[in-house]
Scaffold this motif. Structure first.
Motif, short mmCIF file in Angstrom:
data_model
loop_
_atom_site.label_atom_id
_atom_site.label_comp_id
_atom_site.label_asym_id
_atom_site.label_seq_id
_atom_site.Cartn_x
_atom_site.Cartn_y
_atom_site.Cartn_z
N GLY A 66 25.61 -5.76 7.78
CA GLY A 66 24.21 -5.37 7.95
C GLY A 66 23.98 -4.01 8.56
N GLN A 67 24.92 -3.08 8.35
CA GLN A 67 24.73 -1.74 8.90
C GLN A 67 23.78 -0.96 7.99
N THR A 68 22.52 -1.03 8.32
CA THR A 68 21.47 -0.42 7.50
C THR A 68 20.22 -0.22 8.33
N VAL A 69 19.43 0.78 7.98
CA VAL A 69 18.15 1.04 8.64
C VAL A 69 17.13 1.41 7.58
N PHE A 70 15.84 1.34 7.94
CA PHE A 70 14.81 1.74 6.99
C PHE A 70 13.58 2.24 7.72
N GLU A 71 12.68 2.83 6.97
CA GLU A 71 11.39 3.28 7.48
C GLU A 71 10.30 2.87 6.51
N GLY A 72 9.06 3.04 6.92
CA GLY A 72 7.93 2.75 6.05
C GLY A 72 6.80 3.70 6.37
N LEU A 73 6.31 4.40 5.37
CA LEU A 73 5.14 5.26 5.52
C LEU A 73 4.40 5.27 4.21
N LYS A 74 3.27 5.96 4.15
CA LYS A 74 2.45 5.91 2.94
C LYS A 74 1.99 7.30 2.51
N ALA A 75 1.73 7.43 1.22
CA ALA A 75 1.07 8.61 0.67
C ALA A 75 -0.32 8.18 0.21
N TYR A 76 -1.29 9.06 0.44
CA TYR A 76 -2.68 8.78 0.08
C TYR A 76 -3.18 9.92 -0.80
N VAL A 77 -4.22 9.64 -1.55
CA VAL A 77 -4.82 10.70 -2.36
C VAL A 77 -6.30 10.81 -1.99
N THR A 78 -6.78 12.04 -1.79
CA THR A 78 -8.18 12.27 -1.45
C THR A 78 -9.04 12.23 -2.71
N LYS A 79 -10.35 12.23 -2.52
CA LYS A 79 -11.24 12.22 -3.69
C LYS A 79 -11.12 13.51 -4.48
N GLU A 80 -10.56 14.56 -3.85
CA GLU A 80 -10.31 15.82 -4.57
C GLU A 80 -8.97 15.80 -5.30
#
Length: 356
Positions: A66-80
Motif C-alpha cells: 500500500g505504498q501510495t498517495v493521492f490528492e484531489g482538486l477540481k477545475a472549473y469553467v467560468t461563464k466566459e
C-alpha cells in the motif's frame, strides 16, 4: 531546466456524458499524465497520453504494502469559458507531505502543477458547465517495483487522471445525517492520518458500510485513543457553530490538513466571525445541543465543498441541528467558495490559478 512533456493525443474521442447524469468519479476524460521514477535517475519521461489501463507486475509493491498517495482538486469553467483551479499549490504541498510520510520521493511541486494545468488544458472541453459540476483532478503516486519485501520501492509512477463530476452527495447543499463512530477509528497520532494514502480510506469502509444501512451519509470519527474527541467527518474536516462561535478540531497529527478547511477559516476571520481551532469532545457537542447552543454543523472538503449536517446520532442520542435545515454560515461559505471557484465572486485572496 524543466523537463518537456511529451504529447500523444487520443486518436478517437470518447462520448461526453450528459451533465444531468454525472455521478462522482465514474467517467474519465480522453487523456492522462504519467511520469516515472527510478532510484538513482529521479523523476523522468513526463508524458500526456490517451487514457488507458496500466501494465504492472503482479509483485508491484503498491499491491502488497500500500505504498501510495493521492490528492484531489477540481477545475472549473467560468461563464466566459475560462478554465481555473482553486489553490492547487496547496494540494501539491500536501502531496509532498504525504510522500514524505510514505517514503516516496518528493515531486517538483511547480512542475507537477504545470503538468496538471497542461493536462486540464488538453481536456478542457470535458469541464462541465452546469451549476454544481466541475472536473475532478486526481493526482496519485504508486510504487511499481516488483518486490515482495517490506521496504520503500525503488520505482514509482506519478499519474494524473481527470473526471467530470456532479455533486459528491446526492443531497447537495442540503443537510446530511451523520452517525458518530464509537467502535472503529480512522487514525491515531503517529500513524498515517495526516497523509492522503489509500489505507486510511480502505480502513474506513467498514464503519461507512454499517451506518449506510441505517440511512446515514457518513460517519463522524473520534480520536483513536479515548474515542472521545472529534476528528473528521467522513472524508472531510468538520466545523460546529456553538453559541455564536465556530469551532473545528485542531490539527493534531491524525487529522488531514484540508485545503477547504484552511479556506473556511480564512473566510470566517475575514468576515469577523469568531473561529477557533481546538480539541472538541462529543460530550461538549451533546451538552451544547441540550442547551440549545449548537447552531450549525458542517463538513468541508474538496469533493462536496460544504456539506451541512442536519442530524448527529451519538450513542442513543439523536441530535437535530438547526431544525435539519442548512445554516446561514454553511450557506454563505458554500456560496462564497463556489462563487470564487466559478468566477462570480471576487477572489480577494488570490486563490485562483487560471489554466491557459
Amino acid at each position: 531546466m524543466e523537463q518537456q512533456i511529451h504529447m500523444e493525443y487520443a486518436a478517437t474521442k470518447k462520448e461526453k456524458p450528459n451533465a444531468a447524469d454525472l455521478q462522482f468519479g465514474r467517467v474519465f476524460t480522453d487523456h492522462m499524465f504519467i511520469m516515472d521514477y527510478t532510484e538513482g535517475k529521479g523523476w523522468y519521461d513526463p508524458r500526456i497520453i490517451p487514457y488507458q489501463p496500466l501494465s504492472l507486475d503482479p509483485a508491484a509493491i503498491v499491491f502488497h504494502y500500500g505504498q501510495t498517495v493521492f490528492e484531489g482538486l477540481k477545475a472549473y469553467v467560468t461563464k466566459e469559458g475560462e478554465a481555473r483551479l482553486f489553490r492547487p499549490e496547496k494540494n501539491m504541498e500536501r502531496l509532498n507531505r504525504s510522500n514524505d510520510r510514505m517514503c516516496i520521493p518528493r515531486l517538483d511541486e511547480t512542475f507537477a502543477l504545470s503538468a496538471i494545468k497542461k493536462l486540464v488544458g488538453v481536456d478542457k472541453d470535458w469541464i462541465p458547465t452546469a451549476p454544481g459540476t466541475s472536473l475532478y483532478i486526481r493526482p496519485f503516486v504508486i510504487s511499481t517495483e516488483p518486490y515482495l519485501g517490506v521496504a520503500p520501492s525503488k520505482q514509482y509512477q506519478f499519474i494524473v487522471i481527470l473526471s467530470p463530476v456532479g455533486a459528491y452527495y446526492k443531497e447537495g447543499i442540503n443537510p446530511v445525517k451523520i452517525a458518530v463512530e464509537n467502535e472503529f477509528v480512522r487514525a491515531v497520532k503517529g500513524g498515517t492520518g495526516e497523509a492522503k494514502t489509500a489505507g486510511n480510506y480502505a480502513s474506513s469502509l467498514k464503519a461507512q458500510e454499517l451506518v449506510a444501512d441505517k440511512g446515514y451519509a457518513q460517519v463522524l470519527w473520534l480520536d483513536g485513543l479515548e474515542k472521545k474527541y472529534i476528528e473528521e467527518v467522513g472524508s472531510m474536516n468538520v466545523f460546529f457553530k456553538i453559541d455564536g462561535e465556530v469551532v473545528t478540531p485542531a490539527l493534531n497529527g491524525s487529522i488531514l490538513k484540508g485545503v477547504t478547511r484552511n479556506s473556511v477559516i480564512k473566510l470566517l476571520k475575514h468576515w469577523g466571525i469568531p473561529v477557533t481551532e481546538r480539541r472538541i469532545s462529543m460530550e461538549e457537542i451533546h451538552q451544547a445541543h441540550l442547551a440549545g447552543k449548537l447552531e450549525e454543523a458542517f463538513g468541508a472538503g474538496t469533493a462536496a465543498v460544504i456539506s451541512p449536517i442536519g442530524e448527529l446520532a451519538w450513542n442513543e442520542n439523536q441530535m437535530i441541528v438547526n431544525d435539519g435545515v442548512t445554516g446561514k454560515i454553511a450557506k454563505q461559505l458554500y456560496d462564497t467558495l463556489t462563487g470564487i471557484q466559478y468566477g462570480t465572486e471576487e477572489d480577494i485572496f488570490d486563490w485562483i490559478v487560471e489554466v491557459k
